[in-house]
Design a protein around this motif. Sequence first.
Motif, mmCIF file in Angstrom:
data_model
loop_
_atom_site.group_PDB
_atom_site.id
_atom_site.type_symbol
_atom_site.label_atom_id
_atom_site.label_comp_id
_atom_site.label_asym_id
_atom_site.label_seq_id
_atom_site.Cartn_x
_atom_site.Cartn_y
_atom_site.Cartn_z
ATOM 1 N N LEU A 231 9.813 -4.680 2.699
ATOM 2 C CA LEU A 231 8.498 -5.286 2.506
ATOM 3 C C LEU A 231 8.464 -6.162 1.263
ATOM 4 O O LEU A 231 7.773 -7.158 1.218
ATOM 5 N N PHE B 271 0.651 14.202 -1.032
ATOM 6 C CA PHE B 271 0.655 12.974 -1.820
ATOM 7 C C PHE B 271 -0.037 13.160 -3.158
ATOM 8 O O PHE B 271 -0.064 12.270 -3.991
ATOM 9 N N TYR C 244 3.634 -0.191 9.862
ATOM 10 C CA TYR C 244 4.794 -0.907 9.315
ATOM 11 C C TYR C 244 4.778 -2.331 9.841
ATOM 12 O O TYR C 244 4.989 -2.557 11.032
ATOM 13 N N PRO C 245 4.541 -3.311 8.966
ATOM 14 C CA PRO C 245 4.334 -4.686 9.432
ATOM 15 C C PRO C 245 5.483 -5.258 10.262
ATOM 16 O O PRO C 245 5.229 -6.021 11.184
ATOM 17 N N TYR D 257 3.766 6.604 2.376
ATOM 18 C CA TYR D 257 3.387 7.989 2.684
ATOM 19 C C TYR D 257 3.529 8.248 4.178
ATOM 20 O O TYR D 257 4.016 9.305 4.593
ATOM 21 N N ALA D 258 3.080 7.271 4.970
ATOM 22 C CA ALA D 258 3.138 7.451 6.424
ATOM 23 C C ALA D 258 4.582 7.668 6.858
ATOM 24 O O ALA D 258 4.858 8.464 7.752
ATOM 25 N N TYR D 259 5.500 6.966 6.208
ATOM 26 C CA TYR D 259 6.910 7.103 6.560
ATOM 27 C C TYR D 259 7.448 8.445 6.084
ATOM 28 O O TYR D 259 8.199 9.116 6.785
ATOM 29 N N ARG D 260 7.030 8.838 4.898
ATOM 30 C CA ARG D 260 7.553 10.093 4.353
ATOM 31 C C ARG D 260 7.048 11.289 5.133
ATOM 32 O O ARG D 260 7.779 12.243 5.361
ATOM 33 N N GLY E 128 -1.158 -4.697 4.020
ATOM 34 C CA GLY E 128 -0.898 -3.468 4.770
ATOM 35 C C GLY E 128 -1.705 -3.324 5.960
ATOM 36 O O GLY E 128 -2.509 -3.527 6.530
ATOM 37 N N HIS F 178 10.800 11.696 6.379
ATOM 38 C CA HIS F 178 11.867 10.978 5.691
ATOM 39 C C HIS F 178 11.814 11.244 4.189
ATOM 40 O O HIS F 178 10.745 11.450 3.643
ATOM 41 N N PRO G 123 6.574 15.947 1.236
ATOM 42 C CA PRO G 123 5.746 15.679 2.419
ATOM 43 C C PRO G 123 6.541 15.810 3.721
ATOM 44 O O PRO G 123 6.022 16.308 4.719
ATOM 45 N N ALA G 124 7.791 15.372 3.679
ATOM 46 C CA ALA G 124 8.605 15.372 4.895
ATOM 47 C C ALA G 124 8.823 16.775 5.435
ATOM 48 O O ALA G 124 9.054 16.972 6.620
ATOM 49 N N ASP H 247 0.239 3.989 0.996
ATOM 50 C CA ASP H 247 0.049 4.747 2.232
ATOM 51 C C ASP H 247 1.105 4.420 3.283
ATOM 52 O O ASP H 247 1.454 5.263 4.097
ATOM 53 N N ILE H 248 1.604 3.180 3.272
ATOM 54 C CA ILE H 248 2.656 2.834 4.238
ATOM 55 C C ILE H 248 3.875 3.710 3.973
ATOM 56 O O ILE H 248 4.500 4.235 4.894
ATOM 57 N N PHE I 91 -3.904 7.587 8.510
ATOM 58 C CA PHE I 91 -4.405 7.114 7.221
ATOM 59 C C PHE I 91 -5.630 6.233 7.397
ATOM 60 O O PHE I 91 -5.731 5.463 8.350
ATOM 61 N N ARG J 34 -0.302 7.238 16.115
ATOM 62 C CA ARG J 34 0.938 7.598 15.447
ATOM 63 C C ARG J 34 0.874 9.032 14.938
ATOM 64 O O ARG J 34 1.890 9.711 14.864
ATOM 65 N N SER K 272 -1.982 1.773 7.388
ATOM 66 C CA SER K 272 -0.594 1.921 6.958
ATOM 67 C C SER K 272 0.422 1.781 8.073
ATOM 68 O O SER K 272 1.299 2.609 8.231
ATOM 69 N N SER L 48 0.845 -1.198 0.000
ATOM 70 C CA SER L 48 0.000 0.000 0.000
ATOM 71 C C SER L 48 0.879 1.247 0.000
ATOM 72 O O SER L 48 1.764 1.382 0.836
#
Lengths: 285, 374
Positions: free
Chosen positions: A200, B58, B93-94, A180-183, A285, A187, B78-79, A177-178, B87, B152, B91, A175
Motif C-alpha cells: 500500500l 487491537f 484491501y484495495p 487489523y483486518a489482515y491480522r 482505505g 496473520h 489478534p491472529a 484497520d486494514i 470494521f 468478510r 478496511s 488506515s
Amino acid sequence: MDHTSFLERWFRRAALTVIIIFFMFPIFWIVLMSLQTNETILRSPPSMSFAPTLDNYTAILAGRLDSNVASMGIDFVNNLMNSIILSVCSVAVALALGVPAAYAFARHKFRGSEDIAFTLLSFRFAPPLLVLLPLTLYFQEIGLADTYLGLVWVYQLICLPLILWIVRGYFEDISPDIEYAYRIAGHSWFSTFRKIALPLAGPGIAAAGLLAFIFAWNNFIFALVLASADKQPVTVGALAFVTASGIQYGQIAAAIVLSIAPTLALALWAQRYLVEGLSLGAVKG
Amino acid sequence: MSAQLHLKSVNKKYNPGTAHEVHAVQDLDLEVGRGEIVALLGSSGCGKTSTLRMIAGFEEVSSGEVDIDGRRIDRLAPAKRGVAMAFEGYSLYPPLSIRENIAFALKSEKLPQADVNTRVEQIAALLEIDDILDKHPNAISGGQQQRVSLGRALIRRADLHVLDEPMGQLEPQLRAILRGRIKHYIKEHELTAILVTHDQTEANALADRIAVMEGGVLQQFDTPENLKNRPANIFTGAFIGEPPMNLFEAAAEVVSGNVELRLSPEVTLTYPSSTFSEELQNRIQQDHGVMIGIRPHSVQLTEEGLPAEVFANQWLGDQTHIAARFAGGSIVSVVHDLALPKAGDQIRIAISADDLHIFDTRSGEALSHGGQLA
C-alpha cells in the motif's frame, strides 16, 4: 471544459511554455554544447549553426581530456560507475533501514519515538562540512576513509532521513484497520507488514527512494572530502575538466549529459509513481 | 448456556499515569453465551468500541481478563484469538477484488477452492453484493464496502464474531432486510456475535441481549424487552426508547389509603395504595423525593384527567408525537393516528399505575416498575 474561455486557455498555454523554456533551456543548451568543439562554443556572438560532432563523447568515454595544448587522461567512466555504485548502495541501505523504521515510527508510539525521529531528521539541518571534518579524522583512524563502505555510510546522512520521513507519512495514511483486518484473519504482524503495509505504501516508497537516489547522485561535498580519485563520483570527477590550459566546455557538457542521463531516465520511468506518490498520499482505505 | 465470551472486571485506561488519563472502560463484567447475539449500545465515547477492540486484540487490556471459549486470550496476538471482525471503516484491501477480499478471510481455513467459491457466493447473495464481486473496493459505494466488510467477517467460522457498527452506512430499507437475514444467518450457523451500535432499532432487531454502556460503565445488560419495561436506572430509562421517557421529580406520600405523587404544587398523581406493595410504599416515601418516568406510549389522552397545554404536534407518518406543558415541565405522548390537538389546546392526561417507573433520585437506581419492586 466548456467554461474555460479562449483567453484563459491561451494564457495557460503561454504560462506553460514559459515554464518549460525556463527549466528546459539549460539542459537543451548543454546538449547543444556537448555536440560542439570548444572553439564554436566560445565564439561571440553565440550561434546555433555548427557542425555537430561526437568528439566530446568519444574523448570522455575513451578517458582522454583533449585541450588545444595537450591531452591528459581522465577516468570519467570510472567516476560514472562510482556514482552508480554509491547511489544505488546508499538508497538500498537507506530503504532497508528506513522503511521498517518508518513503519515503527508510524504505528508504534513508544517512549522517545518522536525524539528519535526528530534527531534523524536533524541530520539534514547540520552543514555537511561541520560533520565532515571530524568524520574524516575518525574514518582515517578506523580505516573507512576512501572506501565504498565508508561513503555509503556517510551518504545515509542524506538518504535515511529523507526516506524515513516521507515513508512514515505514507504508513500513517494507511488506515490501521486494514492491517487489523489482515491480522485478525490469522496473520502475524510481520506478514501484515509485508503483504499489506508495504504494497500500500509502495508508490510512496518508490518516490522516496527516487528522491533519495537523486540527492545521493548529486552529492558533491561528502565524496570530495572522503574519496580519493578512484572512488570519486561524477560530481567530483567533473573538477578535472578545469585544466591549466582552460576549461573544456564541450567535454564538461558531454560529461553532464552523461551524468544526468541515468537520473533523468529513472525519473521519466518512475514519473507515474512520483506524481502519484508525492501528490496523492497513500491509498484511501 | 455456557459462556463463549467472558469479560472479567476489564478496565481500559488510555495514557495511564499522565494528566490525560482516560478511564474508558471501568470494571466491565460481561458474559455472552454460545450462539448468542449481544449488542453493546451507547453514545459516542461510552467505551463500547474500546471494549470491542480489547476483545479483538487491537487495544491492550489495562486490567482484567478476557476469555473466549474458556481460553484466556487477552494476552494473545489478534491472529490467535479466533475472532472474526467487521470494521466500521470497512478496511478492505484495495488491490484485491471484492471476491478476493471476502475469500481472503478463509485463507487460514485452508479449504479447497471450490468450497471457498461456494461460500463466497452464498454470503454475497445474502448481503446482495453478488453483482459487484469482480469490482475493486475503490469502485463501489460506501454502503457496498460495508457489506463486503460484513461478509468478510461472517464468512469465517470463528469462535466469536465482532461487528463494529455493521450497518451504519446502509440505506434504511436495505438495512431492514439485512438485519433479518444476518440474524437468521448467525443463528443458523450457531455463531456467537457481539456488535457495537448506537442505533437502538438495530440493537433491538439483532440482539438477544443488549449491554447499555455510558461513561465506561455498564448500565444494564438485559433483553430488549426488559430494557424497555424494566430499566435498571434513570440512564437506561431515558436512553432506551424513542421518543425518550418522560421524567418528573416527585414527592411521594401515603395519605388515607392513597399513594400521592406530587409532581408540582398543582399536579398530583393519586393511586389507591393497593396498587403499590407495602415495601414499595415505604421505599418511595423518601425525604429527597423520587423520579418518576412514563413512556410516551403510555401517556393516555382521556376525557377526564390532569390538564396539560399542547405546545407541539408532530405527525411522523404513522404516529403523532404530542408535546404538552405539564407539571412545570413538558410531557410527550404518542398517539397512533393523526391526532388533532393543536398548539394551545387543553388536553387531559391519565397515567396508569402499571406504566409508572419510579427511580431513586440520588442513586438513579430503579425502585419499581408498574407498582412492582425493581
